[in-house]
Design a protein around this motif. Structure first.
Motif, PDB file in Angstrom:
ATOM      1  N   SER A 225       0.760  -1.187   0.002  1.00 37.79           N
ATOM      2  CA  SER A 225       0.181   0.041  -0.087  1.00 37.79           C
ATOM      3  C   SER A 225       1.023   1.449   0.080  1.00 37.79           C
ATOM      4  CB  SER A 225      -0.910   0.067   1.219  1.00 37.79           C
ATOM      5  OG  SER A 225      -1.557   1.196   1.469  1.00 37.79           O
ATOM      6  N   PRO A 226       0.493   2.243  -0.950  1.00 40.59           N
ATOM      7  CA  PRO A 226       1.314   3.295  -0.891  1.00 40.59           C
ATOM      8  C   PRO A 226       1.094   4.037   0.323  1.00 40.59           C
ATOM      9  CG  PRO A 226       0.062   3.219  -2.980  1.00 40.59           C
ATOM     10  CD  PRO A 226      -0.120   1.967  -1.986  1.00 40.59           C
ATOM     11  N   ARG A 227       0.105   4.146   1.026  1.00 35.77           N
ATOM     12  CA  ARG A 227      -0.383   5.072   2.233  1.00 35.77           C
ATOM     13  C   ARG A 227       0.749   4.269   3.463  1.00 35.77           C
ATOM     14  NH1 ARG A 227      -0.721   6.796  -1.215  1.00 35.77           N
ATOM     15  NH2 ARG A 227      -2.609   6.866  -2.600  1.00 35.77           N
ATOM     16  N   HIS A 228       0.775   2.944   3.188  1.00 31.34           N
ATOM     17  CA  HIS A 228       1.677   2.496   4.278  1.00 31.34           C
ATOM     18  C   HIS A 228       3.305   3.031   4.146  1.00 31.34           C
ATOM     19  CE1 HIS A 228       2.277  -0.485   7.534  1.00 31.34           C
ATOM     20  NE2 HIS A 228       3.359  -0.899   6.638  1.00 31.34           N
ATOM     21  N   VAL A 229       3.592   2.872   2.935  1.00 27.18           N
ATOM     22  CA  VAL A 229       4.953   3.509   2.834  1.00 27.18           C
ATOM     23  C   VAL A 229       5.140   5.056   3.089  1.00 27.18           C
ATOM     24  CG1 VAL A 229       6.683   4.304   1.296  1.00 27.18           C
ATOM     25  CG2 VAL A 229       5.471   2.109   0.767  1.00 27.18           C
ATOM     26  N   GLU A 230       3.932   5.783   2.795  1.00 24.86           N
ATOM     27  CA  GLU A 230       4.138   7.287   3.424  1.00 24.86           C
ATOM     28  C   GLU A 230       3.678   7.487   4.811  1.00 24.86           C
ATOM     29  OE1 GLU A 230       1.560   9.136  -0.488  1.00 24.86           O
ATOM     30  OE2 GLU A 230       0.433   8.506   1.253  1.00 24.86           O
TER      31      GLU A 230
END
Length: 71
Positions: A51-56
């Protein structure tokens, strides 16, 4: 496999070294790098189902700006 691309404020090699342990805790990463020569200090991640949100959230939690760039 997908490629996620993020704009960051990671400026120096030591900053990259400081996020290694945090990035490695994220599951599904095949390969990643930070382009310190790009004006947007691009973080590219090749992954399976990340998930991109997890990276952010992970990078923001340790004090770095991180925003996914759309195609």
């Amino acid at each position: 496999m997908e490629v996620l691309v993020f704009k960051t404020n990671i400026r120096r090699r030591r900053n990259v070294e400081s996020i290694v342990k945090h990035i490695s805790k994220l599951g599904g990463i095949i390969r990643w790098n930070v382009d310190l020569h790009d004006k947007d200090k691009i973080l590219r991640i090749e992954s399976d189902n990340l998930s991109p949100r997890h990276v952010e959230n992970t990078l923001q939690h340790v004090g770095y700006y991180c925003e996914e760039l759309q195609d």
